[in-house]
Design an enzyme around this catalytic site. Sequence first.
Site, PDB file in Angstrom:
ATOM      1  N   HIS A 301       0.822  -1.206   0.000  1.00 30.84           N
ATOM      2  CA  HIS A 301       0.000   0.000   0.000  1.00 30.84           C
ATOM      3  C   HIS A 301       0.855   1.255   0.000  1.00 30.84           C
ATOM      4  O   HIS A 301       0.569   2.240  -0.662  1.00 30.84           O
ATOM      5  CB  HIS A 301      -0.821   0.031   1.306  1.00 30.84           C
ATOM      6  N   ARG A 408      -0.224  -3.786 -19.507  1.00 28.90           N
ATOM      7  CA  ARG A 408       0.037  -4.961 -18.662  1.00 28.90           C
ATOM      8  C   ARG A 408      -1.270  -5.340 -17.964  1.00 28.90           C
ATOM      9  O   ARG A 408      -1.621  -4.737 -16.946  1.00 28.90           O
ATOM     10  CB  ARG A 408       1.119  -4.643 -17.630  1.00 28.90           C
ATOM     11  N   ARG A 444      -1.498  -6.792 -23.742  1.00 26.90           N
ATOM     12  CA  ARG A 444      -0.791  -8.057 -23.537  1.00 26.90           C
ATOM     13  C   ARG A 444      -1.688  -8.999 -22.749  1.00 26.90           C
ATOM     14  O   ARG A 444      -2.230  -8.625 -21.706  1.00 26.90           O
ATOM     15  CB  ARG A 444       0.502  -7.804 -22.757  1.00 26.90           C
ATOM     16  N   GLU A 542      10.814 -12.437 -25.769  1.00 24.23           N
ATOM     17  CA  GLU A 542      11.507 -12.193 -24.505  1.00 24.23           C
ATOM     18  C   GLU A 542      12.178 -13.450 -23.963  1.00 24.23           C
ATOM     19  O   GLU A 542      12.750 -13.435 -22.889  1.00 24.23           O
ATOM     20  CB  GLU A 542      10.567 -11.579 -23.469  1.00 24.23           C
ATOM     21  N   ASN A 565      13.441  -6.611 -20.815  1.00 22.17           N
ATOM     22  CA  ASN A 565      13.638  -6.913 -19.387  1.00 22.17           C
ATOM     23  C   ASN A 565      13.846  -8.414 -19.204  1.00 22.17           C
ATOM     24  O   ASN A 565      14.788  -8.865 -18.558  1.00 22.17           O
ATOM     25  CB  ASN A 565      12.428  -6.489 -18.551  1.00 22.17           C
ATOM     26  N   ASP A 566      12.936  -9.175 -19.783  1.00 23.85           N
ATOM     27  CA  ASP A 566      13.072 -10.625 -19.654  1.00 23.85           C
ATOM     28  C   ASP A 566      14.124 -11.187 -20.601  1.00 23.85           C
ATOM     29  O   ASP A 566      14.852 -12.109 -20.240  1.00 23.85           O
ATOM     30  CB  ASP A 566      11.718 -11.315 -19.894  1.00 23.85           C
ATOM     31  N   ARG A 576      16.446 -10.742 -12.951  1.00 22.48           N
ATOM     32  CA  ARG A 576      16.206  -9.302 -13.053  1.00 22.48           C
ATOM     33  C   ARG A 576      15.902  -8.658 -11.707  1.00 22.48           C
ATOM     34  O   ARG A 576      15.883  -7.441 -11.595  1.00 22.48           O
ATOM     35  CB  ARG A 576      15.084  -9.019 -14.071  1.00 22.48           C
ATOM     36  N   CYS A 613       9.317  -3.035 -25.988  1.00 23.26           N
ATOM     37  CA  CYS A 613       8.525  -2.520 -24.873  1.00 23.26           C
ATOM     38  C   CYS A 613       9.199  -2.756 -23.528  1.00 23.26           C
ATOM     39  O   CYS A 613       8.617  -2.473 -22.487  1.00 23.26           O
ATOM     40  CB  CYS A 613       7.114  -3.092 -24.885  1.00 23.26           C
TER      41      CYS A 613
HETATM   42  C1  PEP Z   1       9.829  -7.285 -20.654  1.00 19.92           C
HETATM   43  O1  PEP Z   1      10.048  -8.417 -20.203  1.00 19.92           O
HETATM   44  O2  PEP Z   1      10.705  -6.580 -21.195  1.00 19.92           O
HETATM   45  C2  PEP Z   1       8.495  -6.690 -20.530  1.00 19.92           C
HETATM   46  C3  PEP Z   1       8.192  -5.562 -21.114  1.00 19.92           C
HETATM   47  O3  PEP Z   1       7.586  -7.339 -19.776  1.00 19.92           O
HETATM   48  P1  PEP Z   1       7.547  -7.319 -18.173  1.00 19.92           P
HETATM   49  O4  PEP Z   1       8.557  -6.302 -17.704  1.00 19.92           O
HETATM   50  O5  PEP Z   1       6.165  -6.976 -17.799  1.00 19.92           O
HETATM   51  O6  PEP Z   1       7.939  -8.722 -17.849  1.00 19.92           O
HETATM   52 MG    MG Z   2       8.431  -9.714 -19.703  1.00 21.26          MG
END
Ligand code: PEP
Ligand code: MG
Length: 651
Positions: A301, A408, A444, A542, A565-566, A576, A613
Amino acid sequence: MLERKAVVRVREGLHARPATEFVKLARRFSADVEIVRGGKGANAKSAVKLMLLGVKESDEIVLRAEGPDASEAIEALSNFVEMEQLNEPGARTGAPASGAPAAGAPDAAGGAADSASLRGIPASEGEALGPTFAFFPAALEAPRRALAASEVEEEIARLMRALGALGAELAERGRAAAGAEDSLIVEALGEIARDVELAQRIEARIRAGQDAVWAACDAGEALASEFAGLADPYLRARAEDIRAVTRRIALALLGKSDASLADAPDGAVIVAEEVSAFDLAGLALDRIAGLVCIKGGATSHVAIIARAYGVPAVLGLDVEVSRMRAARVVALDGAAGEVAFDPDAATTQRLRARIEAGARQKAALQAYARIEPRTRDGRLIEVAANIGSLKEIDAARTAGAMGVGLFRTEFLFMERRRPPGEDEQTEVYGRLAEAFAPWPVIVRTLDIGGDKPAPGIDFPREDNPFLGWRGVRMCLDRPDVFKPQLRALLRASVRGNVKVMSPMIAEIEEVRRVKQLIDECRAELAAEGVPHGAPDFGIMVETPAAALLARELAREVTFFSIGTNDLSQYVMAADRLNPRVAHLNRPDHPAVLKAIKMVCDSAREAGVWVGICGEAAARPDLIPTFVAMGVSELSMSAASIPRAKKCIAEI
Ligand code: PEP
Ligand code: MG
């Protein structure tokens, strides 16, 4: 006594917020009202009792009322429970941090402080530097006194006065916070302070001979444990609220008041072991420079409130309380999760300069929000927003978002009793599409699992959740969850330019199965005569498998969106979320860039477009490389959009 049966239609049942509303309504009548479910009854004027009764949607209940306005009470309350309420007012929103700190981004280079910096959980982005305001409320120490029989009535009167005073204080704070994100939190706490069940439990202990403070602490702890033992995460979280309220009751009885964050001077950084929503609720948070806590996570929160007010925050910081208390100045970088206590002069100067430069830069960049981002040789690159809730639409449009490159949807599903229904999802996706039309809105499909479970979907405990039953893997196993989402997307696509995208794709068969399910949903909707469209379908790239199979996958879809990111964590085998391996988890590592190039080459050959993204899409040092590789869309958090547009215009 009047009695009426009713079937509960309130979406998700009478849990936290609807229970509060129900009780407010019941209190308008002087009649005594009881609600009975499965043979167990509860006073309808006690939100605490009602929540513990656990009334769910579709449950059959009996309402009983006795008193002069019993029939009006029954009428109003049965109307309430029988009315389907699509949206849950006060549902917690605010996108949790993606879990991917912007580590390595040029403007975050070095983090908050280079001198002896610590790392916690990035909970709300932004940098801060300021004097500490140490918030460490003392442990509640009260002697336990057994009452003589003659003292009981006066002790109960003292309790009632304390409850009245606390109720008034909360009402005042609620008024001060009216309309703000956290006013609902104050309201919920006020309800607990006024709750008859809580008062009766304390009173019973006083009658048994405990003094009021002892009785309040014991009754509060017992009640909090009952909530803490419930399966529903919504209701479990109420234990924290009950402890906070009973602490206040005990303090009031002792004639003491707690340390208050309201005493923090302007521009201070609050340092604490833990700050509750109660502590923050109703405060003028725009006066606070930052927040650092030992406890708490990105989805707590407190993190949600900090983000809503743009207060930089780092939570879950592993540090000794004594070190925190001793610090006079603290520097923090909320995006990287870095904190430095009493930073040296060089760090302080650097951070101060960065904060000032950041503010100037932000103002100057706003001029780029409305430009059409073309490279000097004329290529238009779409710069879109990553968002997680409809509340972020305005900020994205103000920043100049050319649609949404990543919606998301998991935030719609988290923190609820069960997945949102098809109609509710249709409404959310439809509103999103309308808000950005004619620009595309890429929704997504559910990327939940691993470290992000959602109530209503049974997740097994896994040793390696990031390599487990996540995203499309779970969805394909659970058509009862997946199909309503796909149907909602098909229905919403008549209201704008919706595109559907699936995450965590690792093999072609998964893509084919999703497409097959979409076809099935389309056929069902056609047979039912429900209007629907034919949105484009794409995938996130990803996983290393998807990058290696890009050529084959490109034949199955209309676009790719690279989730850096992934992709970085899986290509580099570097978690990560683990700060120790952050130096490996880098989207600009040659191995990751090679994978991205491979995807772009395969896509070009097959004639499908590629976007990015992941967080890397916003990095000015990488944007020219991505554009040169053939990427035609970049999607990022709204705040980064003007800078990315400027960067493109300079290529
Ligand atoms: C990613 O993995 O780069 C991505 C955009 O998805 P998330 O960060 O929601 O896993
Ligand atoms: Mg991802």
